[in-house]
Scaffold this motif. Structure first.
Motif, PDB file in Angstrom:
ATOM      1  N   VAL A 280       0.776  -2.716 -46.507  1.00 58.09           N
ATOM      2  CA  VAL A 280      -0.388  -3.603 -46.403  1.00 58.09           C
ATOM      3  C   VAL A 280      -1.358  -2.995 -45.402  1.00 58.09           C
ATOM      4  O   VAL A 280      -0.950  -2.426 -44.377  1.00 58.09           O
ATOM      5  CB  VAL A 280       0.033  -5.018 -45.955  1.00 58.09           C
ATOM      6  CG1 VAL A 280      -1.170  -5.860 -45.575  1.00 58.09           C
ATOM      7  CG2 VAL A 280       0.817  -5.706 -47.053  1.00 58.09           C
ATOM      8  N   ALA A 281      -2.638  -3.111 -45.684  1.00 63.95           N
ATOM      9  CA  ALA A 281      -3.710  -2.749 -44.757  1.00 63.95           C
ATOM     10  C   ALA A 281      -4.627  -3.958 -44.609  1.00 63.95           C
ATOM     11  O   ALA A 281      -4.942  -4.628 -45.600  1.00 63.95           O
ATOM     12  CB  ALA A 281      -4.495  -1.539 -45.254  1.00 63.95           C
TER      13      ALA A 281
ATOM     14  N   VAL B 118      -5.020  -0.956 -39.971  1.00 62.99           N
ATOM     15  CA  VAL B 118      -5.913  -2.070 -39.681  1.00 62.99           C
ATOM     16  C   VAL B 118      -7.296  -1.494 -39.406  1.00 62.99           C
ATOM     17  O   VAL B 118      -7.427  -0.353 -38.928  1.00 62.99           O
ATOM     18  CB  VAL B 118      -5.400  -2.888 -38.480  1.00 62.99           C
ATOM     19  CG1 VAL B 118      -5.456  -2.080 -37.195  1.00 62.99           C
ATOM     20  CG2 VAL B 118      -6.186  -4.179 -38.311  1.00 62.99           C
ATOM     21  N   ALA B 119      -8.341  -2.247 -39.740  1.00 59.45           N
ATOM     22  CA  ALA B 119      -9.715  -1.798 -39.534  1.00 59.45           C
ATOM     23  C   ALA B 119     -10.535  -2.965 -39.011  1.00 59.45           C
ATOM     24  O   ALA B 119     -10.432  -4.093 -39.519  1.00 59.45           O
ATOM     25  CB  ALA B 119     -10.321  -1.259 -40.828  1.00 59.45           C
ATOM     26  N   PHE B 120     -11.354  -2.685 -37.997  1.00 60.86           N
ATOM     27  CA  PHE B 120     -12.292  -3.659 -37.455  1.00 60.86           C
ATOM     28  C   PHE B 120     -13.735  -3.177 -37.577  1.00 60.86           C
ATOM     29  O   PHE B 120     -14.655  -3.922 -37.258  1.00 60.86           O
ATOM     30  CB  PHE B 120     -11.986  -3.931 -35.985  1.00 60.86           C
ATOM     31  CG  PHE B 120     -10.587  -4.407 -35.745  1.00 60.86           C
ATOM     32  CD1 PHE B 120     -10.172  -5.643 -36.204  1.00 60.86           C
ATOM     33  CD2 PHE B 120      -9.672  -3.609 -35.086  1.00 60.86           C
ATOM     34  CE1 PHE B 120      -8.881  -6.077 -35.991  1.00 60.86           C
ATOM     35  CE2 PHE B 120      -8.374  -4.032 -34.861  1.00 60.86           C
ATOM     36  CZ  PHE B 120      -7.978  -5.273 -35.316  1.00 60.86           C
TER      37      PHE B 120
ATOM     38  N   PRO C  43      -4.305   3.805 -38.115  1.00 56.43           N
ATOM     39  CA  PRO C  43      -2.893   3.766 -38.528  1.00 56.43           C
ATOM     40  C   PRO C  43      -2.042   3.076 -37.465  1.00 56.43           C
ATOM     41  O   PRO C  43      -2.290   3.195 -36.267  1.00 56.43           O
ATOM     42  CB  PRO C  43      -2.519   5.240 -38.674  1.00 56.43           C
ATOM     43  CG  PRO C  43      -3.502   5.969 -37.808  1.00 56.43           C
ATOM     44  CD  PRO C  43      -4.772   5.177 -37.837  1.00 56.43           C
ATOM     45  N   LEU C  44      -1.026   2.359 -37.924  1.00 58.20           N
ATOM     46  CA  LEU C  44      -0.162   1.583 -37.036  1.00 58.20           C
ATOM     47  C   LEU C  44       1.260   2.110 -37.139  1.00 58.20           C
ATOM     48  O   LEU C  44       1.817   2.198 -38.240  1.00 58.20           O
ATOM     49  CB  LEU C  44      -0.203   0.092 -37.399  1.00 58.20           C
ATOM     50  CG  LEU C  44      -1.588  -0.573 -37.354  1.00 58.20           C
ATOM     51  CD1 LEU C  44      -1.483  -2.010 -37.845  1.00 58.20           C
ATOM     52  CD2 LEU C  44      -2.165  -0.540 -35.946  1.00 58.20           C
ATOM     53  N   ALA C  45       1.828   2.429 -35.992  1.00 57.95           N
ATOM     54  CA  ALA C  45       3.207   2.919 -35.978  1.00 57.95           C
ATOM     55  C   ALA C  45       4.213   1.779 -35.972  1.00 57.95           C
ATOM     56  O   ALA C  45       5.291   1.892 -36.549  1.00 57.95           O
ATOM     57  CB  ALA C  45       3.427   3.831 -34.770  1.00 57.95           C
TER      58      ALA C  45
END
Length: 427
Positions: free
Chosen positions: A289-290, A337-339, A345-347
């Motif tokens: 999921v993103a 995730v993007a703002f 990228p998330l570890a």
């Protein structure tokens, strides 16, 4: 009342006199007393020693002695002056003994790198006595500073005794006031020995960066896989998935399986008959999921360094955390995730929490032009359905990406159009 962080920005297209007027207003409304962070040493050490040197009972005793000295009865001044002197000697003796028995400690933080804004955060620390005599009547607290409030003495547990070479586990309470990355510079250890009238303080620079999250939302989210399946059954997704079967996995052969479903390669590897399992093309096959969150804040002027409402983003970011928790329960890890215009990228979950805590507000909606991987499930969080969001979501869905849009209601903004994959959230 304004602070140094609110100094107006110079907008090139505006008149210089308008900027000068804003600077003048900011100067007259500026907070004269700066927000200082407690540190070890410095020119404020005598003031901190006076503040931390006496307990509440010690201040009452000192005030009573001062009143006796000032308001001694003319008929019998010796008794009043003697009583006041005895009280002052008691305070001085307690302070002297406390300094002689001042503990020698080493502190190690064990956990708690996240907190929730406005709620007490309890973290565990280990204190070790490195001195030659026992440490008695200890209370721990965080350094004072802007952005958080340390726990009071009544909320903290008293460690009665720590022998030389021994260690104890303790709790430290701090209450962050707003979302953000808070840097806690260290811990202060108070010793109330011997009479709980005075206390000696040992300040230890044990820093900790605390990711402060927004208060959680009370929402009831439907299953993400179910929402994605509805989206896949309509529009361009349905045209591609009509009558299609996708390979899912292989399992041991069961009686009644058709011979055409036998997996020859898997059977040769496992040494037993294996059957291939297929799924409907309208079922979600995403493995990750993103999440994109719209960070545009209404009323954020170009000359402002930060919006007037510092909590304008908290509801949206709290919904991002709820969606991430829902995805993990459905075995869908959050990978990005993007703002703004770039994906992060998330570890792990800690990386998402730090990104949420450090997310800045924006003046306009900024959208990423591309997606990390086409087979992911994409979640979009907003409070206002703008034309820019509508155009980007239509382009993504037209390209075959599965996009679910969640809009928080209650703060105005344009509603979502009725379509599969669009959901209004009331919190």
């Amino acid at each position: 009342m304004k602070e140094f962080a609110d100094r107006p920005l110079r907008v090139p297209a505006e008149n210089w006199f308008l900027h000068a007027w804003r600077m003048l207003r900011w100067l007259f409304e500026l907070r004269l007393v700066p927000r200082l962070t407690e540190r070890r040493g410095g020119w404020l050490t005598p003031l901190r020693a006076l503040r931390d040197g006496l307990t509440a009972g010690g201040w009452v005793l000192l005030t009573a002695c001062a009143l006796l000295l000032l308001l001694a009865r003319p008929s019998n001044p010796g008794f009043d002056l003697g009583l006041a002197t005895a009280g002052l000697l008691l305070i001085a003796a307690s302070a002297a003994v406390g300094q002689l028995w001042r503990p020698r400690l080493r502190v190690q933080r064990l956990e708690s790198e996240t907190a929730i804004a406005g709620r007490p955060c309890r973290s565990r620390v280990r204190i070790s006595n490195t001195g030659r005599w026992p440490a008695r009547e200890l209370v721990l607290r965080e350094f004072r500073g802007p952005g958080w409030r340390p726990g009071t003495a009544s909320q903290s547990a008293v460690v009665e005794r720590v022998d030389p070479g021994a260690s104890r586990l303790c709790e430290v309470i701090v209450r962050p006031t707003a979302r953000g990355l808070v840097h806690l510079p260290g811990l202060a250890v108070h010793s109330y020995f011997p009479l709980f009238v005075t206390r000696s303080t040992l300040r230890l620079p044990v820093a900790l960066e605390l990711a402060v999250l927004p208060p959680p939302l009370t929402v009831n989210l439907p299953p993400l896989r179910q929402l994605a399946s509805r989206c896949l059954k309509h529009g361009s997704h349905a045209a591609r998935a009509a009558g299609a079967l996708e390979y899912s996995h292989s399992r041991p052969y069961q009686a009644g399986d058709p011979a055409t479903r036998l997996d020859q390669r898997a059977s040769a590897r496992r040494g037993e008959l294996m059957s291939r399992v297929f799924r409907d093309g309208a079922e979600l096959s995403a493995g990750a999921v993103a999440i994109y969150c719209d960070t545009a804040v209404a009323g954020f002027k170009p000359w402002q360094r930060r919006p007037k409402n510092a909590k304008a983003l908290d509801r949206r970011l709290a919904l991002v955390l709820e969606l991430a928790a829902r995805a993990r329960r459905e075995a869908l890890p959050v990978q990005a995730v993007a703002f703004a215009e770039r994906w992060q990228p998330l570890a792990d979950e800690a990386a998402l929490q730090r990104a949420i805590a450090a997310c800045p507000p924006a003046r306009h909606t900024l959208l990423p032009a591309t997606v990390p991987k086409p087979d992911w499930l994409y979640l979009l969080v907003t409070e206002d359905w703008s034309e820019a969001l509508a155009a980007q979501v239509s382009a993504w869905r037209g390209a075959g990406y599965v996009v679910l849009v969640f809009r928080l209601t209650g703060n105005g903004g344009s509603p979502l159009p009725v379509a599969p994959g669009n959901l209004e959230i009331t919190a």
